[in-house]
Design an enzyme around this catalytic site. Structure first.
Site, short mmCIF file in Angstrom:
data_model
loop_
_atom_site.label_atom_id
_atom_site.label_comp_id
_atom_site.label_asym_id
_atom_site.label_seq_id
_atom_site.Cartn_x
_atom_site.Cartn_y
_atom_site.Cartn_z
N LEU A 24 -5.10 14.10 1.25
CA LEU A 24 -4.16 14.02 0.13
C LEU A 24 -3.14 15.14 0.20
CD1 LEU A 24 -6.97 13.50 -2.49
CD2 LEU A 24 -5.23 11.78 -1.95
N ALA A 56 -2.99 16.20 4.98
CA ALA A 56 -2.32 16.13 6.28
C ALA A 56 -1.76 17.51 6.62
CB ALA A 56 -1.22 15.09 6.23
N ASN A 176 0.58 5.29 8.31
CA ASN A 176 1.64 5.55 7.31
C ASN A 176 3.03 5.89 7.85
OD1 ASN A 176 -0.17 4.99 5.34
ND2 ASN A 176 -0.68 7.11 4.87
N TYR A 178 3.98 7.77 10.44
CA TYR A 178 4.24 9.05 11.08
C TYR A 178 4.23 8.85 12.60
CZ TYR A 178 3.87 10.32 6.29
OH TYR A 178 4.10 10.35 4.94
C1 PHB Z 1 2.89 11.73 0.84
O1 PHB Z 1 2.94 12.96 0.70
O2 PHB Z 1 3.42 10.95 0.07
C2 PHB Z 1 2.14 11.21 1.96
C3 PHB Z 1 1.70 12.07 2.94
C4 PHB Z 1 0.97 11.57 3.97
C5 PHB Z 1 0.70 10.21 4.01
C6 PHB Z 1 1.13 9.37 3.03
C7 PHB Z 1 1.86 9.88 2.00
O3 PHB Z 1 -0.02 9.73 4.99
#
Ligand code: PHB
Length: 365
Positions: A24, A56, A176, A178
């Site tokens: 998150l 992340a 997502n 990236y």
């Molecule tokens: C976000 O910060 O919105 C976010 C970050 C990493 C993800 C998805 C969303 O994998």
């Protein structure tokens, strides 16, 4: 019958339960990406989860694309993570680090004005939140072969740094929209070398990252997250089911700690844009369960009953919870006691500071 509270072995470690804290982004780090004591408190509060997957975390300066997100490429960052992994371990918890390179889902402002990088020079559209406010995304620059090799080295260094910082393993962020996902999907990859064109070529980069990290720290400490029906960050693939079936079947060769699959998802404030050719909500995990032979984790909007059903029916081995974990630091104890769950407050997801971060109540507060 198995449920969320049953233990499970992933790689060479045992998790106390299958209630997983999803990765998150919370933007509580500083601009240098150094983790701090506030983050230590937040993760420590949630140590009863079977496994915490960290937010992340950028593998290199080029990987950065979001405000105040942590990194794992400098010694200061490694030192900043150590009290966090220690605090979680002191409570008999387990914690993996999620390895992140945002690729084109960044902005030149994060890179001293230089282009962002990707598989191909295709702009995803949309905006990025920079330190100077929202800005339109700009077209990325295509990574050449030697830069791809350097990027794989960056992933390996970051994975080794994560182990030095005390993490139990790493989850490669392949979801997502990236960098790894930008290589996998045909909408963002029009290369005509060995990293583009066929499905096999588009999956090559991600699989090379998996192979290199597995070799460096052991496949039993390596995992990957994929979003086979993802459309966030302007993602599109012409044959998503075939593409991800190939990728996931290949992952069987590595004996990873787990594969983490996302059901269709949009981050807070965004709407998911379904595509006809994509597997729809709640079809994704079920479909890939038939392909993937190892531990399978699923995620995206599950409630407790649904998660227990998935585990008892063998559709998934673990379920990761995002919003429920934000709002319920003691989610495991609440499940054990069949207790009420706190609601989350979207406004404080990324706002910085203690509010909505370390002040959610525990059952016996
Ligand atoms: C976000 O910060 O919105 C976010 C970050 C990493 C993800 C998805 C969303 O994998």
């Amino acid at each position: 019958m198995k449920n969320l509270l049953s233990p499970i072995k992933i790689g060479s470690i045992e998790l106390r339960n299958r209630v997983i804290m999803a990765p998150l982004t919370r933007s509580r780090s500083n601009r240098e990406g150094i983790p701090n004591d506030l983050m230590r408190q937040y993760y420590e509060q949630r140590a009863s989860a079977g496994l915490i997957i960290s937010e992340a975390t950028n593998i290199s300066p080029m990987g950065v694309g979001y405000l105040n997100t942590p990194g794992i490429w400098t010694q200061e960052q490694i030192e900043g993570w150590k009290p966090i992994t220690q605090a979680v371990h002191n409570k008999n918890g387990r914690i993996y680090l999620q390895l992140w390179h945002t690729g084109r889902s960044s902005h030149p402002d994060f890179h001293g004005g230089e282009f962002t990088v990707s598989a191909s020079a295709i702009n995803s559209g949309g905006q990025v939140n920079t330190y100077d406010g929202l800005k339109d995304k700009e077209p990325p620059r295509t990574l050449d072969i030697s830069e791809i090799e350097d990027t794989i080295d960056d992933y390996v260094k970051a994975a080794k740094n994560a182990i030095e910082a005390g993490f139990d393993g790493v989850e490669i962020h392949g979801a997502n929209g990236y960098l790894i996902d930008q290589f996998i999907c045909s909408g963002s990859n029009v290369r005509n070398d060995k990293y583009g064109g066929s499905i096999e070529n588009r999956c090559r980069f991600g699989l090379e990252v998996v192979a290199a990290i597995s070799k460096a720290i052991g496949s039993d400490r390596t995992a990957i997250r994929l979003s086979p029906s993802g459309t966030f960050n302007g993602m599109f693939d012409e044959t998503p089911v075939e593409t991800f079936s190939y990728m996931i079947d290949k992952l069987n060769e590595y004996n990873l700690a787990y594969l983490h699959i996302m059901e269709p998802y949009a981050p807070p404030g965004k709407t998911y844009i379904p595509q006809d050719s994509y597997l729809q909500d709640r079809e994704v995990t079920q479909y890939f369960r038939n392909i993937y032979k190892g531990n399978l984790m699923t995620n995206s909007g599950f409630n407790i009953d649904e998660a227990n059903d998935y585990i008892s029916n063998g559709i998934a081995d673990m379920v990761a919870f995002g919003k429920l974990m934000i709002a319920n630091p003691d989610l495991v104890e609440r499940i054990e006691n069949n207790a009420n769950l706190n609601d989350w407050d979207v406004k404080t997801f990324y706002s910085g500071g203690e509010k909505g971060y370390i002040d959610y109540s525990f059952l016996n507060d």
